[in-house]
Design a protein around this motif. Structure first.
Motif, PDB file in Angstrom:
ATOM      1  N   ILE F 115       0.835  -1.201   0.000  1.00 35.79           N
ATOM      2  CA  ILE F 115       0.000   0.000   0.000  1.00 35.79           C
ATOM      3  C   ILE F 115       0.869   1.250   0.000  1.00 35.79           C
ATOM      4  O   ILE F 115       0.633   2.204  -0.738  1.00 35.79           O
ATOM      5  CB  ILE F 115      -0.934  -0.012   1.228  1.00 35.79           C
ATOM      6  N   THR F 116       1.915   1.225   0.820  1.00 31.85           N
ATOM      7  CA  THR F 116       2.781   2.406   0.880  1.00 31.85           C
ATOM      8  C   THR F 116       3.563   2.589  -0.420  1.00 31.85           C
ATOM      9  O   THR F 116       3.725   3.703  -0.902  1.00 31.85           O
ATOM     10  CB  THR F 116       3.761   2.282   2.057  1.00 31.85           C
ATOM     11  N   MET F 117       4.035   1.489  -0.997  1.00 28.08           N
ATOM     12  CA  MET F 117       4.903   1.618  -2.164  1.00 28.08           C
ATOM     13  C   MET F 117       4.131   2.033  -3.401  1.00 28.08           C
ATOM     14  O   MET F 117       4.711   2.609  -4.322  1.00 28.08           O
ATOM     15  CB  MET F 117       5.625   0.293  -2.445  1.00 28.08           C
ATOM     16  N   THR F 118       2.885   1.747  -3.431  1.00 28.20           N
ATOM     17  CA  THR F 118       2.116   2.255  -4.570  1.00 28.20           C
ATOM     18  C   THR F 118       1.752   3.698  -4.269  1.00 28.20           C
ATOM     19  O   THR F 118       1.096   3.979  -3.267  1.00 28.20           O
ATOM     20  CB  THR F 118       0.835   1.425  -4.765  1.00 28.20           C
ATOM     21  N   PRO F 119       2.198   4.622  -5.094  1.00 26.30           N
ATOM     22  CA  PRO F 119       2.060   6.036  -4.763  1.00 26.30           C
ATOM     23  C   PRO F 119       0.610   6.425  -4.549  1.00 26.30           C
ATOM     24  O   PRO F 119      -0.297   5.890  -5.159  1.00 26.30           O
ATOM     25  CB  PRO F 119       2.641   6.746  -5.975  1.00 26.30           C
ATOM     26  N   GLY F 120       0.431   7.370  -3.619  1.00 27.54           N
ATOM     27  CA  GLY F 120      -0.897   7.890  -3.364  1.00 27.54           C
ATOM     28  C   GLY F 120      -1.489   7.381  -2.071  1.00 27.54           C
ATOM     29  O   GLY F 120      -2.392   7.989  -1.528  1.00 27.54           O
ATOM     30  N   THR F 121      -0.953   6.261  -1.569  1.00 26.74           N
ATOM     31  CA  THR F 121      -1.463   5.744  -0.302  1.00 26.74           C
ATOM     32  C   THR F 121      -0.309   5.415   0.618  1.00 26.74           C
ATOM     33  O   THR F 121       0.749   4.991   0.165  1.00 26.74           O
ATOM     34  CB  THR F 121      -2.277   4.449  -0.518  1.00 26.74           C
ATOM     35  N   VAL F 122      -0.520   5.643   1.905  1.00 28.28           N
ATOM     36  CA  VAL F 122       0.509   5.320   2.894  1.00 28.28           C
ATOM     37  C   VAL F 122      -0.160   4.584   4.042  1.00 28.28           C
ATOM     38  O   VAL F 122      -1.199   5.016   4.546  1.00 28.28           O
ATOM     39  CB  VAL F 122       1.192   6.596   3.413  1.00 28.28           C
TER      40      VAL F 122
HETATM   41 NA    NA Z   1       2.210   4.593  -1.368  1.00 31.94          NA
END
Ligand code: NA
Ligand code: NA
Lengths: 138, 89, 951, 504, 119, 163
Positions: F115-122
């Motif tokens: 989730i964090t590594m896909t940009p836009g979500t942390v």
């Molecule tokens: Na992310």
């Protein structure tokens, strides 16, 4: 072939540069800490990732040495960046956030960062009166 | 062509560093500065690898790897300090 | 008997009383007396030869480099003084046996007395002025002990310190004077110096030497204005007063003047300084003596007065006057010692020395009265006693002295002095012994036993004997002595009747006027008591106490415990010295071409500067300060990479992380902010100092970087020999483990010691005491989040740790040829382990890996050391490395240098030290109430959570 | 090559980890091994002393690399003397620490003690400027550990100051060394000597800066005013035996000054000239004065002794600043004397502190056990320290006075003699306060007889006896020291030993 | 480049000196750390600057001065040990005394009762 | 026995690969050394890894990685657009709670990391019992969609791999 490689490497480098820069721009442009936190992940994934892959290709094609170190670094960054982000988010929530601003956990328990907080906290040592007699060596 | 791409990339990450500096100076709290430091490490790793390409040298990869490791550890340590006070408990 | 042995006897003997006191007081006194008697015998055996004019010498080489040798000589002057010192010493020993009470530690007393005696004998026998100085200072020290003998009396303590201060000061002045004298003559041997009158008196250094030496003599002999210590020394037991302060020590100054007379006397400087001082002292002290009610104080001032008299005589600078001085020394010693002992008897029997509380003792203490009468009359100068003879001669000599062209000053003042002398002498007799018997003595007085009055009685007998038959008794001695003093043959003729010479009239006037004065004593005493006058103790304290207070103030101000000030002073000193050194040297600017500035490094520089500037600004927020330190460390490391120092970069960045972690661990307990405590002025001052230091260092490194080394650097050798000689291509590493492996050996020991000290410190903190109490009561000062061991971190760390260990192994193995090595590998492994601890908690993690960090340090240092020692077996020096290529089955050819074993030692020490430090700090946290978790992470998604830990 | 040269470094360096590894939990074993080790070190140092006395300077090429490229150790009379002095003092101090139980009041005393010896011996032996830094650090960090041995609030605070101040000093050391290396391109001291002599004029100013910074580093160690601030608190709050051992620490500074500024920058060097003498002499005189005023003004015994130690460094540096063989002889004599005297005095004060409720000079404390004996020892030690006869302090001062005849004679003599007086007065005040005044207070509440620590007393006696021996044998000792000075001023002997091919 | 390095060394030195002149242990320790950064760069730079010439022996290359680098490494390690120690000592002093002042001013300011000579 | 020697065989494999990547050469000697280290190091670190993660379907990892890589690239462009082009005033950041069914710590970690590594979500936090994740979205006009996509696109796949 070499020309193709050159193009690929150049594109990778340029893209990496752009995404890296976007990350740092985000760091100053975005309005609050949580949104700014999204920036480094960008720099990490496509920014550094692009550079590292470009480097691998470059050394492989032009220096005829297949360097795997870049892969190791990429893996390491991919492994650690989420942890870092998680920690920064937690630190931010702990220091500046309110649990009430967050959505419900939809379980019995609260968000982990806020769970333990109620119990404590007083200033260091002001309550401790020094012992009456300091021990000496003799 | 790679030469110009390299210069461009250098410029991007260098500029990125400058932005990080701004965030070090101007930030609402220490967490943002930790974030800036973490971003800086990433930019620097990129710069190191770019430097390796431009000097055709693999000597700098160990440095990059170690920067990644230490950057991670120190960011976690700073955050852990903010969270718990004691970073090793 | 060798003179050296005679001088040494009392010192050797000083060991005996302390030992023999267990055998009883008599044994103690007897052995002391025997030692003295033996020394006296030794002197007397030489006496005939000396009287014949021979000089007995003993020479022992001691410190030829300095010209300080154990050279003794015995001539007439020495004979007289050794005789006085040892003879009266014997009497004092006898007297003291009965005087001291059973509560007084007698062994100590006799030991001190013998020390003093030895020092005095040493002075008068020395044929080397440096040797003389040694004995001179020894008399000051031993008299300090004797005056302070009664430790419980504050007067004793103060008197002792005052005496030591004054005579010590004089002694130090005399050292300078004597050294100058030796410098003029080119020898410190007295006999040589005494033959160089013209050289000395012609030297431009004559006057300084004279003054410095006289300061020594005057202080010792209590001459004005240094006389004040003597009355205070009377706090000593009476035997001490009798011995030191009448017969011997105070005469050391006179001895010295007499000894140096041939080379120092005879000049106007000598006359005016010495004679005037003596005259003033004589008159002034005699006047004071008249009004002293304390018997010993009266005697003390009378002593001062008589010392002044003798000083004056020596100051006249004539042979005749010198002869008279010698004669009076003898006479004074006899009657004054007798008087002191008698005063002691009175004190001992009546328990008071206050004349105003005495009177009428004649009937109760007839023997004592007789002795006092004889001695005091002699002191007053009444014929036919010996005091009369020398006083007449003194008055006679005073008539010959012309003071600044004036014939009258000396004789008139001398007569006045004699007048006071008569008055106090008679007062002593009259107010103590005459008059009606009182019934309010503090104790019931009666004559003491024979043992106590024997000594003064003997002296009183001498007073009479010398008085009646001067030539028979001491004529020869005076001749021999005076000849020795003057360096010429002196004719001695002492008689009672010189005809109606001026001296006779002066004497008559003095006696008559003295009686009148005594008659007027009561009204005069009232005036005296009413007149404000300088009190010696007050003056002394007024000088010393402010000095002591000022010293304390200076030292407390200077060393006020403010490290900031200390470091500011240090910085300014360094700056000033550096700038001075630069300004006074020649400098040609460097010609080395500058390295071009590229944009990205310039940005890095900007970051470094910016972060440093931020640290200035934000340092009060301590966490932020550490973040900034992190930035700075990062930028410095990057700089190292850019500037061709990959090893440095690796080391710097790992060290920086470890440092920041340690600081964070400590900061947990420390205040989180540094409050504003300095004024703006102070901060500006510090800013200016800091800025100047920065400019200085910056300028220095710029100057160095822009020039080439003046010579070929030794690094070229390292570059050339790294591969062929050291077996590695990474020259930096080869330098570390080979060319300069010895440095590295020291460096890891520093690290190991740091670990050990930290461990020991924590042990001490937790042992109990304030730190432990504070920790037990410790409550964190900042809010703590939940989730101590976040799941994501724990899981990631499980993955990272093995990989990081792999990286550590890799960095270790490649160090010799590529950037890396044992140190960096050690740090990587340590940091990875710390990571594990951060994730799962120290307690949990350490419990699963029982590594003894002490042992790691121990093994590390041992391996590194043994690796160095190993080369001995190859007959090579310590740390000679060897390397070769080994072919192990399956593993490709790899190079094994003994340096790698050394590097292993480095690795182990680094890991051990870092981990020991962390383990120690974790122990502090556990004492502060930290709990140890039972599970690796707090969140258990698949079961009911266990957040409570166990202690 | 004579391997014994490195023994004084290797023996403690291996003994210390051995103690840590094998007998960490057994104090008795530690005592046996550590003391034996120190005794062996003392024996070795005597052998080295003999070797150095009968031979020209001897060199040990570490790693078998030729000078100036590797690190060398040089054994000459001076280094041998310093090692012997250290070893003998250390042995006595160690016996004292064992006898009084000081070594049991915290952890790792013996390991740190051995490391301390290693650092000291290493610093005295090395012929390499940077290696000198390394061993300075070894001896410093060991001293930090020893200084805070046993813990306690005041000691820790003083310890922090001590460490902080010396860390700044270490930083300065590095600035200086880097500057010197940058100009000359070498670190070997003999090589430096050769190169500094041939330095082009244009480099003189920078060379001077580097050399002066180095001088200041050594001045910090030698407690030369105004860089003496670290000393009083450190010495007065350190454990007694540690303070006694530290008596030799200031001498490291003196040693380094002597070595560096006779070998590398002698007064006839074109680039540096009399710079160092000109700076040292006034500083030394002020140091002497500050020390004396401190003795007079100190409010505790230990602090008083600490200031006396500062004063003695002043006297020592006055002699050194003359840079003449005669004055150097005097200085070396005084160096040995003041080391033993300071140590003796610190030990006496420790014995007193142990038996008295406090060591303040302001408040009267009741009398204490073994009073007479202690008073005598105190008297002896203060006599030595103040430079009064009959102990060697007086001879030392006479030697210094005799050797400082000349242009600055008036100032130097006045300073030395006047401060002697102040010191005497200060000591006598303190002594009468502590030993005599106690008798004025009621004797009924005498504290119980102090612990019987015959060994501790014997150690103090031994130190004082050492001073007596120095007095009696002053002749032969100064002869030996004169040869040592001569060797110091004969630079070519040293240079030729290290760099056989060098030409001056 | 030399100018950049020199100014950085200068500023770090200044910052270090300024912080060591503070009154609390923590800033002083940070200051000492800054000073050691400064001196490390100083030593390094005293071997002159070279870009892209690490002292790893390869065929026929020129190299930067490896010796100053080795010296810096030694200095870094030593100062790390020292820093670790002083951090712990400062913590210990804080726990023992309850304050983190680095000064010992309280010692000298104690009231002075009259001494023997004055009474 | 074999289990004792290789407590974590996948880890050993991973370490051998790591070593080969580090030494950057494919030689028998390196491999031998890699195997030695790859055996020793897991033995040292095994205590920190008390229970072994079970990979039910290792081959599914590859598919998962490819999907994530694709998502990273895709959303990077989207986020870059948001950062560069969208004024802050139009930004709609949002907090999203994602209840999770995964129970293996490793699986949850991978999910959170993805989730964090896909940009836009942390991934910002986790509930105290580990049963939901707190996600911060940079720009999410429809937060529920984000939650659903995470659950269907990533969690379901991870469920197949781990549980
Ligand atoms: Na992310
Ligand atoms: Na070798």
């Amino acid at each position: 072939m070499e020309f193709l490689a050159e193009i690929v490497i150049s594109v990778l480098l340029v893209a990496a540069g752009i995404f890296g820069l976007v990350g740092s721009i985000g760091l100053i442009k975005l309005p609050d800490t949580m949104t700014r936190l999204h920036a480094p992940t960008k720099a990490t994934t496509l920014g550094v990732g692009g550079v590292l892959i470009a480097s691998m290709l470059y050394f492989w094609i032009f220096k005829a040495t297949l360097s795997w170190h870049e892969l190791l670094i990429t893996m390491f960054l991919l492994l650690t960046a989420p942890i870092t982000a998680n920690f920064i988010a937690k630190a931010h929530l702990h220091r500046f956030g309110k649990e009430s601003d967050l959505p419900d956990t939809k379980t019995d328990r609260g968000w982990a960062t806020f769970e333990d907080e109620a119990k404590e906290m007083q200033p260091v040592m002001t309550r401790v009166t020094p012992p009456a007699q300091a021990p000496s060596d003799h | 062509m790679i030469h110009y791409a390299l210069i461009f990339a250098f410029g991007c990450f260098g500029l990125g560093l400058l932005f990080n500096l701004y965030r070090i100076f101007v930030a609402p709290g220490v967490v943002d500065r930790v974030l800036a430091l973490d971003t800086m490490v990433i930019n620097i790793i990129a710069l190191l690898v770019l430097y390796g390409i431009s000097t055709h040298s693999g000597v700098y990869f160990e440095a990059a790897l170690l920067f990644a490791m230490t950057g991670f550890v120190s960011t976690v340590a700073y955050c852990k300090f903010i969270l718990r006070g004691d970073i090793i408990e | 008997m060798s003179l050296a042995l005679i001088a040494a006897l009392p010192f050797l003997g000083a060991l005996l009383p302390g030992l023999l006191i267990r055998a009883g007081r008599n044994a103690c006194a007897t052995v002391t007396g025997l030692v003295t008697a033996l020394a006296l015998l030794g002197i007397l055996l030489h006496a005939p030869a000396v009287m014949r004019g021979e000089v007995i010498t003993t020479r022992i080489e001691w410190l030829p480099a300095l010209g300080l040798n154990v050279n003794f000589f015995l001539d007439g002057l020495g004979l007289l003084f050794t005789g006085l010192i040892l003879g009266i010493g014997l009497l004092i020993i006898l007297y003291a046996r009965f005087y001291l009470s059973s509560k007084d530690p007698m062994g100590q007393f006799y030991a001190y007395l013998l020390l003093f005696q030895g020092a005095m004998v040493g002075i008068v026998l020395s044929d080397n002025i440096l040797l003389l100085l040694i004995f001179w200072e020894l008399t000051s020290l031993s008299s300090f002990l004797l005056i302070g003998y009664w430790k419980h009396l504050p007067e004793g303590r103060q008197g002792a310190r005052m005496a030591l201060t004054v005579t010590g000061a004089g002694g130090l002045a005399m050292i300078a004077g004597m050294l100058i004298l030796g410098n003029i003559v080119g020898s410190y041997d007295l006999t040589v110096i005494l033959q160089n009158k013209d050289l000395i008196q012609g030297s431009e250094w004559y006057l300084p030497a004279l003054i410095l030496i006289l300061i020594g003599a005057f202080t010792k002999s209590a001459q004005f204005p240094f006389h004040f210590w003597l009355p205070h020394a009377m706090a000593a037991p009476t035997p001490v007063s009798a011995y030191l302060h009448s017969a011997t020590m105070v005469k050391a100054g006179l001895f010295l003047m007499a000894r140096m007379w041939p080379v120092l006397a005879g000049t106007p400087e000598w006359f005016y300084i010495v004679a005037t001082t003596g005259l003033i002292t004589m008159v002034m002290a005699a006047k004071i003596a008249l009004f002293k009610d304390d018997l010993k104080a009266l005697l003390a001032f009378s002593t001062v007065s008589h010392l002044g008299l003798i000083t004056m005589l020596l100051g006249f600078g004539t042979t005749e006057a010198a002869m008279v001085a010698v004669f009076h020394i003898i006479n004074h010693a006899t009657f004054k010692a007798a008087l002191f002992m008698s005063a002691g008897i009175v004190d001992h029997e009546t328990h008071t020395r206050d004349i105003k509380r005495l009177g009428g003792l004649r009937h109760l203490m007839p023997i004592t009265f007789t002795i006092v009468c004889i001695s005091a009359l002699s002191m007053a100068g009444i014929p036919p006693l010996n005091g009369f003879l020398s006083k007449e001669l003194m008055l006679e000599e005073s008539t010959h002295a012309i003071w600044a062209g004036n014939h009258w000053v000396m004789p008139v003042l001398a007569t006045i002095g004699a007048m006071f002398s008569v008055a106090y002498s008679f007062r002593l007799i009259a107010h103590t012994f005459l008059g009606p018997v009182r019934d309010d003595y503090p104790a019931k007085p009666h004559d003491p036993g024979f043992g106590m009055w024997a000594a003064p009685a003997f002296l009183a007998a001498l007073v009479i004997a010398i008085g009646i038959m001067p030539m028979t008794t001491v004529g020869e001695l005076v001749r021999a002595t005076a000849s020795a003093v003057t360096g010429t043959e002196v004719e001695v003729y002492i008689s009672h009747w010189h005809g109606f010479v001026p001296a006779l009239w002066m004497s008559i006037i003095a006696v008559g006027a003295g009686f009148i004065l005594l008659g007027l004593h009561r009204p005069l005493d009232r005036i005296w008591l009413a007149t404000p006058r300088p009190e010696a103790k007050a003056i002394f304290d007024a000088i010393l106490e402010p000095f002591a207070r000022a010293s304390r103030a200076i030292i407390d101000r200077l060393h006020d415990g403010s490290l900031a000030r200390y470091l500011a002073v240090a910085t300014l000193t360094i700056l000033a010295a550096g700038i001075y050194a630069y300004q006074t040297g020649t400098h040609s600017p460097g010609t080395r071409a500058l390295t071009p500035i590229e944009p990205v490094p310039a940005v890095g520089w900007l970051l470094l500067m910016g972060a440093t500037a931020s640290l200035f600004t934000f340092h009060r927020n301590r966490l932020l300060a550490l973040v900034l330190v992190g930035v700075i460390g990062l930028m410095v490391s990057v700089g190292f990479v850019y500037l061709s120092a990959p090893d440095l970069a690796l080391t710097q960045i790992s060290v920086e992380v470890a440092t920041v972690m340690l600081l964070l661990l400590a900061l947990n307990f420390l205040p989180k902010d540094s409050p504003v405590e300095s004024t703006v002025a102070r901060r500006s001052r510090d800013g200016i100092i800091a800025g100047a230091a920065g400019l200085g260092i910056g300028a220095l490194i710029f100057a160095l970087m822009t020039r080439d080394s003046a010579f070929q650097t030794i690094a070229d050798f390292h570059l050339a020999n790294s591969k062929p000689g050291g077996g590695g291509t990474n020259v930096v590493n080869v330098i570390l483990v080979d060319f300069r492996g010895y440095d590295t050996f020291g460096e890891i020991i520093v690290l190991g010691i740091a670990g050990l000290v930290i461990y020991a410190l924590v042990e001490a903190l937790l042992r109990g005491g304030p730190a432990n109490d504070r920790l037990l009561a410790w409550v964190p000062d900042q809010k703590r989040a939940g989730d101590r061991h976040p799941l994501m971190l724990v899981v990631a760390t499980r993955m990272i740790l093995p990989i990081a260990l792999m990286v550590g192994a890799y960095i270790f193995l490649r160090g010799h040829n590529e950037p890396g090595g044992g140190f960096i590998a050690g740090l990587v492994v340590a940091i990875a382990t710390i990571m594990q601890y951060m994730a799962s908690g120290f307690g949990w993690a350490a419990a699963r890996q029982r590594i003894d960090y002490h042992a790691l340090i121990g093994w590390g240092v041992t391996i590194a050391g043994l690796c160095g020692v190993g080369s001995w077996f190859a007959m090579r020096p310590f740390m000679t490395t060897n390397f070769g290529y080994f072919k192990l089955p399956f593993i490709e050819k790899f190079e094994l240098a003994t340096a790698a074993i050394f590097d292993l030692g480095v690795f182990l020490t680094v890991v051990g030290a870092v981990m020991l430090a962390l383990a120690s700090i974790s122990r502090i946290a556990i004492r502060a109430g930290e709990t140890v978790n039972v599970e690796p992470f707090d969140i258990q998604p698949d079961e009911e959570p266990t957040t409570e830990g166990v202690r | 090559m004579n391997h014994w040269i490195i023994a004084p470094v290797i023996l403690p360096a291996l003994l210390a980890p051995f103690i840590v590894l094998v007998m960490r939990h057994d104090l008795s074993l530690q005592r046996v091994f550590s003391t034996t080790g120190t005794a062996v070190l003392a024996a070795i140092s005597v052998v080295l002393l003999y070797t150095a006395s009968t031979n020209p300077p001897e060199v040990y090429f570490l790693g078998n690399w030729p000078a100036p490229f590797g690190i060398v150790l040089v054994l000459d009379r001076l280094s041998a003397m310093m090692i012997a002095l250290t070893a003998v003092l250390a042995l006595l101090v160690q016996l004292y620490a064992i006898s009084t139980g000081w070594d049991s009041r915290g952890k790792h005393f013996h390991a740190l003690f051995q490391f301390q010896l290693m650092g000291l011996c290493g610093a005295f032996l090395t012929g390499d400027a940077f290696n000198l830094f390394v061993f300075f650090e070894v001896l410093l960090i060991a001293s930090y550990g020893l200084m805070i041995h046993g813990g306690g609030a005041k000691r820790l605070k003083a310890g922090v100051q001590y460490v902080a101040y010396n860390l700044v000093g270490s930083t300065l050391f590095l600035f200086a060394l880097a500057s010197i290396y940058s100009v000359t391109g070498t670190l070997n001291m003999a090589d430096l000597a050769v190169k500094v002599a041939e330095l082009p004029a244009g480099d003189a100013a920078l060379m001077r800066v580097g050399a002066v910074l180095l001088l200041l580093v050594f001045a910090v160690k030698g407690a030369l005013v105004p860089l003496q601030f670290w000393l009083p608190a450190t010495y007065s709050f350190a454990p007694g035996p540690v303070a006694a051992l530290f008596a030799v620490m200031t001498k490291v500074g003196a040693y380094a000054v002597i070595r560096t500024y006779t070998l590398i920058f002698p007064p006839n060097t074109a680039s540096t000239g009399l710079l160092f003498a000109d700076l040292l002499l006034p500083a030394a005189i002020i140091t002497l004065v500050v020390g004396a005023i401190g003795v007079m003004g100190a409010t505790s015994m230990a602090r008083m002794v600490a200031f006396a130690a500062i004063g003695s460094m002043g006297t020592l540096f006055i002699a050194v600043a003359q840079f003449t063989p005669q004055a150097m002889t005097a200085g070396l004599y005084y160096l040995v004397h003041s080391t033993l005297a300071t140590a003796a005095l610190f030990l006496v004060v420790d014995l007193v502190q142990d038996r008295r409720s406090n060591d303040s000079l302001r408040a009267a404390a009741p009398p204490f056990g073994q009073h007479g004996l202690l008073a005598a020892l105190f008297f002896g030690a203060t006599i030595a320290m103040a430079g009064m006869p009959p102990l060697s302090g007086f001879l030392g001062k006479l030697l210094v006075l005799d050797a400082t005849r000349g242009a600055n004679m008036a100032v130097i003599w006045t300073a030395i003699l006047a401060t002697s007086l102040i010191t005497i007065v200060g000591f006598s005040r303190a002594g009468s306060q502590v030993f005599w005044k106690a008798h004025a207070t009621t004797t009924t509440q005498t504290r119980p007889e102090g612990k019987a620590e015959p060994l501790a007393f014997a150690v103090v006696f031994a130190l004082l006896a050492g001073l007596a021996v120095m007095t009696v044998l002053a002749g032969p000792i100064t002869d030996w020291l004169a040869d040592t000075s001569a060797e110091l001023f004969d630079r070519m002997a040293y240079i030729n030993a290290v760099l056989p091919t060098a030409q001056e | 480049m030399e100018l950049l390095v020199a100014s950085a060394v200068g500023l770090m030195t200044a910052c270090g000196v300024y912080l060591t002149l503070r009154k609390r242990t923590f800033p002083v320790i940070v200051g000492i750390a800054m000073l050691s950064y400064a001196v490390n760069v100083f030593i390094f730079a005293s071997g002159r600057l070279a870009i892209g010439l690490p002292a790893i022996i390869t065929e026929g290359a020129s190299y930067t001065d490896p010796l100053t680098q080795a010296l810096v490494l030694t200095a870094i390690v030593i100062s790390f040990g020292m820093t670790a120690l002083i951090v712990m000592m400062a913590l210990g002093a804080f726990l023992e005394t309850g304050d983190d002042y680095i000064g010992m001013e309280d010692d000298a300011d104690a009231p002075t009762p009259p001494q023997e000579g004055q009474k | 026995m074999l289990r004792k020697l290789f407590p974590h065989p996948y880890l050993t494999l991973l370490l051998v690969i790591t070593w080969m990547l580090l030494v950057n050469q494919l030689k028998l000697g390196s491999l031998v050394l890699a195997v030695i280290l790859g055996t020793i190091i897991p033995l040292i670190t095994a205590p920190y890894w008390p229970d072994r993660p079970i990979l039910r379907n290792p081959m599914a990892i590859i598919g998962y990685v490819l999907i994530v890589l694709y998502d990273i690239v895709k959303s990077n462009f989207i986020v870059a657009g948001v950062v560069l082009l969208k004024p802050n005033s139009q930004l709609k950041p949002a907090w999203v709670t994602v209840p999770i069914d995964l129970r293996t710590p490793e699986a949850i970690t991978v999910l959170a990391g993805t989730i964090t590594m896909t940009p836009g979500t942390v991934t910002a936090d986790m509930s105290g019992d580990g049963r939901s994740l707190l996600i911060h979205c940079l720009h999410a006009p429809d937060p529920d969609a984000v939650r659903d996509e995470i659950k269907s696109r990533y969690e379901a796949r991870l469920m197949r791999i781990f549980e």
